[in-house]
Design a protein around this motif. Structure first.
Motif, short mmCIF file in Angstrom:
data_model
loop_
_atom_site.label_atom_id
_atom_site.label_comp_id
_atom_site.label_asym_id
_atom_site.label_seq_id
_atom_site.Cartn_x
_atom_site.Cartn_y
_atom_site.Cartn_z
N ARG A 24 -5.96 4.16 -3.17
CA ARG A 24 -5.36 2.90 -3.15
C ARG A 24 -6.12 2.24 -1.78
NH1 ARG A 24 -0.34 1.09 -4.49
NH2 ARG A 24 0.29 0.80 -2.27
N VAL A 25 -6.35 2.69 -0.93
CA VAL A 25 -7.11 2.13 0.40
C VAL A 25 -8.31 1.54 0.02
CG1 VAL A 25 -7.95 2.35 2.79
CG2 VAL A 25 -5.48 3.28 2.02
N GLY A 26 -9.18 2.46 -0.76
CA GLY A 26 -10.41 2.03 -1.36
C GLY A 26 -10.48 1.14 -2.29
N GLN A 27 -9.71 0.84 -3.16
CA GLN A 27 -9.35 -0.18 -3.88
C GLN A 27 -9.24 -1.45 -3.26
OE1 GLN A 27 -6.38 1.37 -6.35
NE2 GLN A 27 -7.72 1.91 -8.13
N MET A 28 -8.33 -1.42 -2.20
CA MET A 28 -8.05 -2.60 -1.59
C MET A 28 -9.31 -3.09 -0.62
SD MET A 28 -5.88 -4.98 -1.28
CE MET A 28 -4.32 -4.45 -2.03
N GLY A 37 -12.98 -1.19 9.21
CA GLY A 37 -11.86 -1.54 9.98
C GLY A 37 -10.94 -1.91 9.13
N ASP A 38 -9.90 -3.25 9.42
CA ASP A 38 -8.81 -3.60 8.53
C ASP A 38 -8.95 -5.09 8.33
OD1 ASP A 38 -7.89 -5.10 10.70
OD2 ASP A 38 -6.67 -3.25 11.20
N ASP A 39 -8.03 -5.82 7.74
CA ASP A 39 -8.19 -6.93 7.34
C ASP A 39 -7.06 -7.98 8.07
OD1 ASP A 39 -5.81 -6.17 6.18
OD2 ASP A 39 -6.25 -6.89 4.26
N GLY A 40 -6.87 -7.54 9.27
CA GLY A 40 -6.10 -8.32 10.33
C GLY A 40 -4.57 -8.32 9.82
N GLY A 41 -4.10 -7.33 9.06
CA GLY A 41 -2.43 -7.31 8.87
C GLY A 41 -2.33 -7.89 7.44
N GLY A 42 -3.51 -7.93 6.70
CA GLY A 42 -3.31 -8.27 5.39
C GLY A 42 -2.85 -7.14 4.44
N PRO A 43 -3.15 -7.13 3.02
CA PRO A 43 -2.65 -6.07 2.31
C PRO A 43 -3.46 -4.67 2.34
CG PRO A 43 -3.95 -7.53 1.12
CD PRO A 43 -3.78 -8.21 2.50
N LEU A 44 -4.98 -4.75 3.02
CA LEU A 44 -5.53 -3.50 3.38
C LEU A 44 -4.96 -2.75 4.45
CD1 LEU A 44 -7.87 -1.53 3.23
CD2 LEU A 44 -9.24 -3.19 4.61
N THR A 45 -4.39 -3.69 5.35
CA THR A 45 -3.86 -3.06 6.70
C THR A 45 -2.40 -2.48 6.42
OG1 THR A 45 -4.64 -4.69 8.15
CG2 THR A 45 -2.69 -3.46 8.95
N MET A 48 -3.29 0.76 4.28
CA MET A 48 -3.82 1.70 5.57
C MET A 48 -2.55 2.28 6.40
SD MET A 48 -7.03 -0.20 6.84
CE MET A 48 -7.74 1.09 8.21
N ARG A 49 -1.70 1.53 6.65
CA ARG A 49 -0.24 2.00 7.39
C ARG A 49 0.14 2.92 6.44
NH1 ARG A 49 -0.08 3.71 11.56
NH2 ARG A 49 2.28 3.58 11.32
N ALA A 50 0.47 2.80 5.23
CA ALA A 50 1.08 3.57 4.50
C ALA A 50 0.35 4.87 4.24
CB ALA A 50 1.05 2.97 2.94
N HIS A 51 -0.78 4.98 4.20
CA HIS A 51 -1.62 6.31 4.20
C HIS A 51 -1.35 6.77 5.53
CE1 HIS A 51 -5.77 8.40 3.80
NE2 HIS A 51 -4.57 9.10 3.17
N LEU A 52 -1.48 6.17 6.65
CA LEU A 52 -1.39 6.80 8.04
C LEU A 52 -0.14 7.35 8.26
CD1 LEU A 52 -2.42 7.54 10.60
CD2 LEU A 52 -2.05 5.21 11.61
N ASN A 53 0.89 6.53 7.82
CA ASN A 53 2.56 7.01 8.03
C ASN A 53 2.66 8.19 7.11
OD1 ASN A 53 5.56 6.64 6.81
ND2 ASN A 53 5.28 5.49 8.94
N MET A 96 5.21 -0.91 0.72
CA MET A 96 4.32 -1.32 1.69
C MET A 96 3.19 -2.45 1.22
SD MET A 96 4.77 -0.13 4.88
CE MET A 96 3.22 -0.25 5.57
N ASP A 97 3.01 -2.37 -0.29
CA ASP A 97 2.39 -3.57 -0.93
C ASP A 97 3.06 -4.84 -0.61
OD1 ASP A 97 0.33 -1.87 -1.49
OD2 ASP A 97 1.03 -1.95 -3.51
N GLY A 98 4.39 -4.96 -0.46
CA GLY A 98 5.01 -6.42 -0.34
C GLY A 98 4.79 -6.84 1.20
N GLU A 99 4.81 -8.07 1.37
CA GLU A 99 4.58 -8.86 2.43
C GLU A 99 5.68 -8.64 3.42
OE1 GLU A 99 2.42 -12.77 2.82
OE2 GLU A 99 1.29 -12.09 0.89
N GLY A 100 6.91 -8.63 3.11
CA GLY A 100 7.94 -8.55 3.97
C GLY A 100 8.60 -7.09 3.67
N PRO A 101 9.86 -6.92 4.13
CA PRO A 101 10.66 -5.80 3.69
C PRO A 101 10.87 -5.70 2.34
CG PRO A 101 11.84 -7.04 5.50
CD PRO A 101 10.57 -7.95 4.97
N THR A 102 10.59 -4.72 1.76
CA THR A 102 10.90 -4.40 0.26
C THR A 102 11.87 -3.09 0.18
OG1 THR A 102 9.33 -2.81 -0.07
CG2 THR A 102 8.61 -5.06 -0.32
#
Length: 131
Positions: A24-28, A37-45, A48-53, A96-102
């Motif tokens: 999923r990270v690779g696709q994004m 790196g990342d995309d500054g807090g966007g969907p890739l980030t 990445m955080r979901a994977h790291l968590n 985590m794909d959502g922009e806010g709390p889901t």
């Protein structure tokens, strides 16, 4: 040789989920054209955080499952706890794909924390000879 079927199956499932999260990270990365790196807090980030968590929490859960199983306290209940944990981790990643709390993210976090707490308490009870 001692059999540890719950640990074995949990490690297999954990590995498959980790692979899915990595894909999923690779696709994004492809969608956002972000090679490094990342995309500054966007969907890739967020992915990445979901994977790291996931990789931050799952080793402890697997270790707790292993020590409980090695202590001879295995059973269907431990398989169910493991399955619920992995369901929670998938929900968290999807949320985590959502922009806010889901709701999926919140449910996933709650399941993760309760699973870790419950397994840690049970392992401590074994350690103290209570169960």
């Amino acid at each position: 040789m001692m059999e540890i079927p719950v640990t074995l199956s949990s490690v297999v499932i954990a590995t498959l989920i980790a692979l899915w999260l990595s894909i999923r990270v690779g696709q994004m990365r492809g969608k956002t054209k972000t090679i490094h790196g990342d995309d500054g807090g966007g969907p890739l980030t967020r992915r990445m955080r979901a994977h790291l968590n996931y990789v931050e929490n799952t080793p402890l859960v697997l270790l707790l499952i292993l020590v409980i199983e090695l202590a001879g306290r295995t059973g269907l209940w431990l398989s169910i706890v493991a399955a619920v944990y992995f369901l929670g981790r998938v929900l968290h990643a999807i949320g985590m794909d959502g922009e806010g709390p889901t709701k999926p993210r919140m449910i996933g976090v709650l399941i993760t924390m309760l699973t870790m707490l419950g397994l840690a308490i049970y392992a401590a009870l074994i350690w103290f000879g209570v169960v």
